[in-house]
Design an enzyme around this catalytic site. Structure first.
Site, PDB file in Angstrom:
ATOM      1  N   CYS A 126       0.906  -1.286   0.260  1.00  0.00           N
ATOM      2  CA  CYS A 126      -0.468   0.392  -0.289  1.00  0.00           C
ATOM      3  C   CYS A 126       0.587   1.456  -0.026  1.00  0.00           C
ATOM      4  O   CYS A 126       0.669   2.517  -0.247  1.00  0.00           O
ATOM      5  CB  CYS A 126      -0.667  -0.218   1.569  1.00  0.00           C
ATOM      6  SG  CYS A 126      -2.378  -1.303   1.124  1.00  0.00           S
ATOM      7  N   HIS A 268      -3.033   7.121   2.787  1.00  0.00           N
ATOM      8  CA  HIS A 268      -3.304   6.140   2.806  1.00  0.00           C
ATOM      9  C   HIS A 268      -4.375   5.517   3.035  1.00  0.00           C
ATOM     10  O   HIS A 268      -4.743   5.733   4.416  1.00  0.00           O
ATOM     11  CB  HIS A 268      -2.402   5.179   2.693  1.00  0.00           C
ATOM     12  CG  HIS A 268      -2.942   3.626   2.680  1.00  0.00           C
ATOM     13  ND1 HIS A 268      -3.463   3.469   1.871  1.00  0.00           N
ATOM     14  CD2 HIS A 268      -3.028   2.015   3.502  1.00  0.00           C
ATOM     15  CE1 HIS A 268      -3.917   1.965   1.502  1.00  0.00           C
ATOM     16  NE2 HIS A 268      -3.686   1.407   2.247  1.00  0.00           N
ATOM     17  N   ASN A 298      -9.567   0.361   0.709  1.00  0.00           N
ATOM     18  CA  ASN A 298      -8.908   0.647   0.953  1.00  0.00           C
ATOM     19  C   ASN A 298      -8.111  -0.259  -0.702  1.00  0.00           C
ATOM     20  O   ASN A 298      -8.567  -1.247  -1.102  1.00  0.00           O
ATOM     21  CB  ASN A 298      -8.141  -0.833   1.659  1.00  0.00           C
ATOM     22  CG  ASN A 298      -7.197  -0.016   1.743  1.00  0.00           C
ATOM     23  OD1 ASN A 298      -5.976   0.035   0.795  1.00  0.00           O
ATOM     24  ND2 ASN A 298      -5.833  -0.895   2.838  1.00  0.00           N
TER      25      ASN A 298
HETATM   26  O1  UT7 Z   1      -3.717  -0.869   3.723  1.00  0.00           O
HETATM   27  C1  UT7 Z   1      -2.307  -1.943   4.648  1.00  0.00           C
HETATM   28  C2  UT7 Z   1      -2.446  -1.205   6.005  1.00  0.00           C
HETATM   29  N1  UT7 Z   1      -4.161  -1.663   6.225  1.00  0.00           N
HETATM   30  C3  UT7 Z   1      -4.172  -1.227   7.539  1.00  0.00           C
HETATM   31  O2  UT7 Z   1      -3.611  -0.547   8.543  1.00  0.00           O
HETATM   32  C4  UT7 Z   1      -5.026  -1.942   7.957  1.00  0.00           C
HETATM   33  C5  UT7 Z   1      -5.510  -1.688  10.114  1.00  0.00           C
HETATM   34  N2  UT7 Z   1      -6.260  -2.603  10.525  1.00  0.00           N
HETATM   35  C6  UT7 Z   1      -7.535  -2.081  10.418  1.00  0.00           C
HETATM   36  O3  UT7 Z   1      -8.142  -1.433   9.976  1.00  0.00           O
HETATM   37  C7  UT7 Z   1      -8.377  -2.633  11.658  1.00  0.00           C
HETATM   38  O4  UT7 Z   1      -7.484  -3.113  12.638  1.00  0.00           O
HETATM   39  C8  UT7 Z   1      -9.659  -3.554  11.108  1.00  0.00           C
HETATM   40  C9  UT7 Z   1     -10.589  -2.849  10.560  1.00  0.00           C
HETATM   41  C10 UT7 Z   1      -9.200  -4.468  10.477  1.00  0.00           C
HETATM   42  C11 UT7 Z   1      -9.997  -4.077  12.512  1.00  0.00           C
HETATM   43  O5  UT7 Z   1     -11.283  -2.989  13.140  1.00  0.00           O
HETATM   44  P1  UT7 Z   1     -10.195  -3.200  14.969  1.00  0.00           P
HETATM   45  O6  UT7 Z   1     -10.818  -2.509  15.346  1.00  0.00           O
HETATM   46  O7  UT7 Z   1      -8.385  -3.210  14.621  1.00  0.00           O
HETATM   47  O8  UT7 Z   1     -11.186  -4.934  15.531  1.00  0.00           O
HETATM   48  P2  UT7 Z   1      -9.934  -5.958  15.752  1.00  0.00           P
HETATM   49  O9  UT7 Z   1      -8.350  -6.461  14.820  1.00  0.00           O
HETATM   50  O10 UT7 Z   1      -9.177  -5.213  16.908  1.00  0.00           O
HETATM   51  O11 UT7 Z   1     -10.354  -7.249  16.167  1.00  0.00           O
HETATM   52  C12 UT7 Z   1     -11.576  -6.629  17.106  1.00  0.00           C
HETATM   53  C13 UT7 Z   1     -12.572  -7.538  16.599  1.00  0.00           C
HETATM   54  C14 UT7 Z   1     -12.041  -9.776  16.895  1.00  0.00           C
HETATM   55  O12 UT7 Z   1     -12.828 -10.467  17.760  1.00  0.00           O
HETATM   56  P3  UT7 Z   1     -12.752 -11.243  19.258  1.00  0.00           P
HETATM   57  O13 UT7 Z   1     -10.655 -11.166  18.735  1.00  0.00           O
HETATM   58  O14 UT7 Z   1     -11.931  -9.693  19.666  1.00  0.00           O
HETATM   59  O15 UT7 Z   1     -12.658 -11.919  19.339  1.00  0.00           O
HETATM   60  C15 UT7 Z   1     -12.042  -9.300  15.443  1.00  0.00           C
HETATM   61  O16 UT7 Z   1     -12.653 -10.944  14.847  1.00  0.00           O
HETATM   62  O17 UT7 Z   1     -13.475  -7.807  15.881  1.00  0.00           O
HETATM   63  C16 UT7 Z   1     -12.893  -9.175  14.868  1.00  0.00           C
HETATM   64  N3  UT7 Z   1     -13.434  -8.732  13.896  1.00  0.00           N
HETATM   65  C17 UT7 Z   1     -14.703  -8.411  13.249  1.00  0.00           C
HETATM   66  N4  UT7 Z   1     -15.533  -8.154  14.381  1.00  0.00           N
HETATM   67  C18 UT7 Z   1     -17.852  -7.585  12.976  1.00  0.00           C
HETATM   68  C19 UT7 Z   1     -12.734  -8.096  12.584  1.00  0.00           C
HETATM   69  N5  UT7 Z   1     -13.212  -7.871  11.836  1.00  0.00           N
HETATM   70  C20 UT7 Z   1     -14.553  -8.152  11.400  1.00  0.00           C
HETATM   71  C21 UT7 Z   1     -16.201  -7.925  11.078  1.00  0.00           C
HETATM   72  N6  UT7 Z   1     -17.060  -7.235  12.133  1.00  0.00           N
HETATM   73  N7  UT7 Z   1     -16.322  -6.874   9.624  1.00  0.00           N
END
Ligand code: UT7
Length: 378
Positions: A126, A268, A298
């Site tokens: 990215c 980005h 994205n």
């Molecule tokens: O382009 C390259 C660079 N990319 C990035 O910079 C992306 C960086 N990361 C993010 O944008 C975020 O981490 C995500 C959007 C991918 C996820 O959001 P988050 O608020 O950071 O969630 P998380 O990864 O901390 O996960 C929290 C919970 C998890 O469940 P547990 O482990 O707490 O039970 C995930 O499994 O949310 C869960 N989760 C979801 N729940 C509902 C992850 N994706 C989803 C979803 N819907 N789509």
């Protein structure tokens, strides 16, 4: 030749590099959150996706449409935006090339009718577009080339598993491009400073584990999902905020620009919360932040040039205004560029005539924000 372009006789070194053309190409198919959820039977909902990422919809390429197709559309649009200037080098930033071998850039240059100019792919995920921008600028400054077409294009729907709720709602397809030429310091479009970095200790955080030389395609994958793009979102989030803040701050310091003088901040388009966090830490007011994540998601290497090519953003920022671009991606990689906002009017091209697929692009620039106006596909 552009009247502001210094003498470009072979071998001359140019100290200033200027964005002089801007183009975009987007698939026509708009896919909203509910459609992504239904298609992958994802355990999530529209509210979660909007609240946690800022994404409401994205574009998906039609089956058979490749990254190279999108790159040709964006490249053609940038050339139209630049008038009659022709590039003597082409760089394509992508992580979703048309084939593992060869690079996609030479075929894109051929389809654009650019003859035998040097053309190569650059893979920095990215951060790829800003890496390519900095690389092309260095070629121009060295005198090795005079004008360069820099394209960021990705079709992440070809590597993301539709059933993965952690990635499928986030990524969209598209391409953006700029044409660079030598110029005069501080003129609209002039690049000021660049900052690049990488940390391979985090290379497992964003990856397609299977199909490269480490785990060759002809062997079975350790797990079926290893054929697809994977991202450890929480860890990546923290790195993204830290690295983009540091890198953007470094580009600003090198330029001697105070954050409160920045009139266009373009990060980005990974996650709206990440973008807000970085801009807050840098001290850039909300009024000066620009993006497209709500409508395009994205788009990986395409995300920053697609913001530059957005007609609404173009109308909102004055040519010459101090601007800051920053990106973060797999690798891990990060990159930032301080520049004066370009005066080039962005183009969005009609589909290349050598394509036999359905139309790729939305050429209607008459509306204030044409990218939000297409119909939603089922
Ligand atoms: O382009 C390259 C660079 N990319 C990035 O910079 C992306 C960086 N990361 C993010 O944008 C975020 O981490 C995500 C959007 C991918 C996820 O959001 P988050 O608020 O950071 O969630 P998380 O990864 O901390 O996960 C929290 C919970 C998890 O469940 P547990 O482990 O707490 O039970 C995930 O499994 O949310 C869960 N989760 C979801 N729940 C509902 C992850 N994706 C989803 C979803 N819907 N789509």
């Amino acid at each position: 030749m552009n009247s502001r372009m210094p003498d470009s006789s072979s071998g001359l070194r140019h100290t200033t590099v200027v964005v002089t053309g801007i183009g975009a190409c987007l698939p026509r198919r708009v896919v909203d959150n509910d459609t992504v959820i239904a298609r992958g039977a994802l355990r999530t909902d529209d509210t979660w996706i909007r609240d946690r990422t800022g994404i409401a919809r994205r574009r998906h390429a039609e089956p058979g449409t490749s990254t190279g197709d999108l790159a040709v559309g964006a490249g053609r649009a940038a050339l139209a935006s630049a008038g009659d200037l022709r590039p003597d080098m082409l760089l394509l930033a992508t992580t979703t090339p048309d084939h593992p071998c060869p690079a996609t850039a030479p075929a894109v240059a051929h389809r654009l009718g650019l003859g035998t100019i040097p053309s190569f792919d650059l893979a920095a995920v990215c951060s790829g577009f800003l890496y390519a921008l900095a690389t092309a600028a260095a070629f121009i400054r060295s005198g090795a080339c005079t004008t360069a077409l820099v394209i960021g294009a990705d079709a992440y729907t070809t590597i993301v598993a539709p059933t993965d709720r952690a990635t499928a709602p986030i990524f969209g397809d598209g391409a953006g491009a700029v044409l660079l030429r030598p110029g005069i310091p501080d003129e609209p479009g002039a690049l000021s400073t660049t900052d690049l970095g990488a940390d391979g200790s985090g290379s497992d955080l964003i990856t397609v584990p299977h199909g490269g030389s480490r785990h060759p395609q002809h062997l079975p994958p350790s797990a079926p999902e290893d054929r697809h793009f994977q991202m450890q979102g929480r860890a990546v989030y923290a790195h993204a905020v830290r690295r983009m803040t540091q890198s953007a701050g470094s580009a600003l310091r090198q330029a001697g620009w105070a954050p409160d003088t920045v009139r266009a901040f373009v990060g980005h388009q990974a996650n709206q919360r990440i973008l807000d966090s970085v801009a807050d830490r840098l001290g850039i007011a909300s009024a000066h932040r620009f993006g497209n994540i709500r409508d395009l998601g994205n788009t990986a290497a395409a995300s920053i040039p697609l913001v530059l090519a957005d007609p609404a953003v173009h109308q909102a920022v004055a040519p010459g205004a101090r601007s800051l671009l920053t990106a973060f991606g797999g690798g891990l990689t990060w990159a930032s560029v301080a520049l004066h906002w370009p005066s080039a009017v962005p183009h969005t091209e009609a589909p290349p005539t050598d394509l036999d697929t359905t139309p790729l692009c939305t050429p209607d620039l008459s509306r204030s924000h044409p990218w939000t106006a297409s119909t939603t596909a089922s």
